[in-house]
Design a protein around this motif. Sequence first.
Motif, mmCIF file in Angstrom:
data_model
loop_
_atom_site.group_PDB
_atom_site.id
_atom_site.type_symbol
_atom_site.label_atom_id
_atom_site.label_comp_id
_atom_site.label_asym_id
_atom_site.label_seq_id
_atom_site.Cartn_x
_atom_site.Cartn_y
_atom_site.Cartn_z
ATOM 1 N N GLY A 103 0.308 5.539 0.428
ATOM 2 C CA GLY A 103 -0.700 6.519 0.806
ATOM 3 C C GLY A 103 -0.116 7.884 1.054
ATOM 4 N N TYR A 162 -9.971 6.723 2.386
ATOM 5 C CA TYR A 162 -9.882 8.176 2.460
ATOM 6 C C TYR A 162 -10.249 8.677 3.848
ATOM 7 N N THR A 198 0.842 -1.196 0.000
ATOM 8 C CA THR A 198 0.000 0.000 0.000
ATOM 9 C C THR A 198 0.878 1.246 0.000
ATOM 10 N N ASP A 230 -5.400 4.063 8.368
ATOM 11 C CA ASP A 230 -5.302 5.486 8.716
ATOM 12 C C ASP A 230 -4.363 5.697 9.902
ATOM 13 N N ALA A 234 -5.073 6.321 0.942
ATOM 14 C CA ALA A 234 -4.145 5.235 0.655
ATOM 15 C C ALA A 234 -4.768 4.304 -0.372
ATOM 16 N N PRO A 238 -4.447 -0.773 3.312
ATOM 17 C CA PRO A 238 -4.604 0.643 3.658
ATOM 18 C C PRO A 238 -5.085 0.850 5.091
#
Length: 127
Positions: free
Chosen positions: A35, A60, A33, A109, A50, A107
């Motif tokens: 991002g 997102y 990944t 956060d 990502a 992905p």
Amino acid sequence: QVQLEEAGGGLVQSGGSQVLSCAASGHTASISTIGWFRQGPGKEREFVAAISRKEDRVKYADTVKDRFTISRDNALVNALNTVYLQMNRLKPRDTTVYYCVATFFKPSDSADSYVSWGQGTQVTVSS
């Protein structure tokens, strides 16, 4: 080891658009990944978006999901050498340094998930 290099930052007017790119080099085959995070002076790192190598999984932040689009180069199936961040309807609060990041995992956060970070590129949105 993976190296990440951002490009495309600069000054843009409020409401305008800008594209950031992230070029990955080194042992990119191990990366799942790529991002973007952003961080202003004295502020915490903020996840932006990502995208994964397989299945094009994308994630997102709520603050950008209707304005920003992340994509990857599609010259090769499952390629993850260059990732783009298309930023539309930019706002002054989007002004900060944007960092390209990479991880072995899906992905996320969480900044702790990412093992490689670029040097960052400044985006300035004038009001």
